[in-house]
Design a protein around this motif. Structure first.
Motif: not given
Length: 354
Positions: A66-69, A309-310, A328-332, A336-339
């Motif tokens: 999920k695009n984590s850094k 972008n999470d 980066n954003a986990a799911d495009n 501020a909040l997402s699934d």
């Protein structure tokens, strides 16, 4: 038979007393704080905590997917997990996005404690009138507290925080809407302290807790960038109610107010902090009220700094845990909040709740 029962009762009482004394004598681990200007940060293992080691790798795989850094978990201040992905490392800087709103909250509390401001005063008391395009009577309804609670009544469909962009949609205090106007608090503090925002921030918050980083100005906002450990330091300050290793950085009463429901419209919002476990919540860019907790799988006492972008700071007082995620954003998604939060917490629970 009676004598035997009496003897057994005495023995049981002695056993209970000895257990109680043993528990009383068991040392309680004090909160750990890493030293300023040092790369040394004490650690503990998932095994020591009784967490499920077998679920760590699935969590890391998900974070990388999920695009984590970066990802850090603190328990009572000590690092339990610290991982970097996709070329990021412990020295790399990344933006906090809206998670950095809580830095402004903290500094606002400090400025009020020092007598420079009162959050119940109107904004125009500090930066003058005409900072919005509203009629003066409507502008003067907006207090610093309204900026902290996202209840300024300004039109959130218009980007920008110049006066022409700050337009009336409702009286202050009657409508909750996610709006960048909170940045005006930085101007308020600068004027009230006769210092630049950067200087006051560095002196009162950044330096005392050993953070790195800097504010970078864009057209519409002031964004904080730092390494992940600096975000973790701020999370640790929040876990300890604004106290850093015995020094009260943020007034505790103010901090407590900031992590509790601040108005009766969005129950899941404090002073720029998101609150889990409430009966309902609003999301940015909508006036719809959702029933239930923001992150159902997350702890009910969790409060959060959430950014575009999470970017995440999760603080869980009941478990003495701070969790940081940058990337980066986990799911495009850009909100501020997402699934992502819900699935991530299912995987975190598999680790910390064996």
């Amino acid at each position: 038979m009676k004598n035997w029962n009496y003897t057994r009762l005495i023995a049981l009482s002695i056993f209970i007393c000895s257990c109680s004394k043993s528990e009383e004598n068991t040392p309680i681990e004090s909160m750990y704080f890493p030293a300023n200007n040092s790369s040394i940060w004490e650690t503990k293992t998932t095994t020591e905590l009784g967490w499920n080691e077998n679920e760590v790798q699935p969590l890391l795989d998900y974070l990388e997917l999920k695009n984590s850094k970066s990802f850090i978990v603190l328990h009572n201040g000590k690092i339990v997990m610290e991982y970097y992905f996709n070329g990021h490392n412990d020295n790399s800087s990344w933006y906090w996005a809206s998670a950095g709103k809580t830095l402004t909250t903290a500094v606002t509390g400090i400025a009020e404690e020092e007598g420079h401001i009162n959050i119940n005063d109107k904004v125009s008391d500090y930066i003058g009138t005409g900072w919005t395009s509203l009629p003066l009577a409507k502008e003067n309804l907006i207090t610093c507290k309204h900026l902290l609670t996202m209840t300024s009544g300004l039109d959130d469909s218009i980007n920008g925080i110049d006066s022409a962009s700050l337009q009336y949609i409702a009286d202050a205090g009657t409508r909750w809407a996610y709006h960048g106007v909170f940045f005006k608090l930085q101007d308020v503090i600068s004027q009230a302290t006769n210092q630049t925002w950067n200087n006051y921030f560095n002196t009162k918050l950044k330096n005392p807790i050993g953070m790195s980083g800097l504010w970078l100005q864009t057209v519409t906002e002031n964004v904080y960038w730092s390494n992940t450990r600096s975000m973790a330091r701020f999370g640790l300050l929040a876990l300890n109610n604004g106290n850093w290793n015995g020094t009260q950085i943020i007034n505790q009463n103010f901090f407590t107010q900031s992590i509790n429901t601040s108005q009766n419209i969005n129950l899941s919002y404090g002073y720029l902090w998101w609150l889990n476990g409430k009966s309902s919540y609003h999301l940015p860019s909508t006036q719809f009220e959702f029933n239930g907790s923001i992150i159902p799988s997350g702890p009910n006492d969790m409060f959060m700094a959430l950014g575009k972008n999470d970017q995440k700071i999760y603080v869980i007082p009941s478990r003495k845990i701070v969790i940081i995620r940058m990337g980066n954003a986990a799911d495009n998604e850009t909100a501020a909040l997402s699934d992502f939060d819900e699935v991530l917490w299912q995987k975190i629970n598999a680790v910390i709740n064996p």
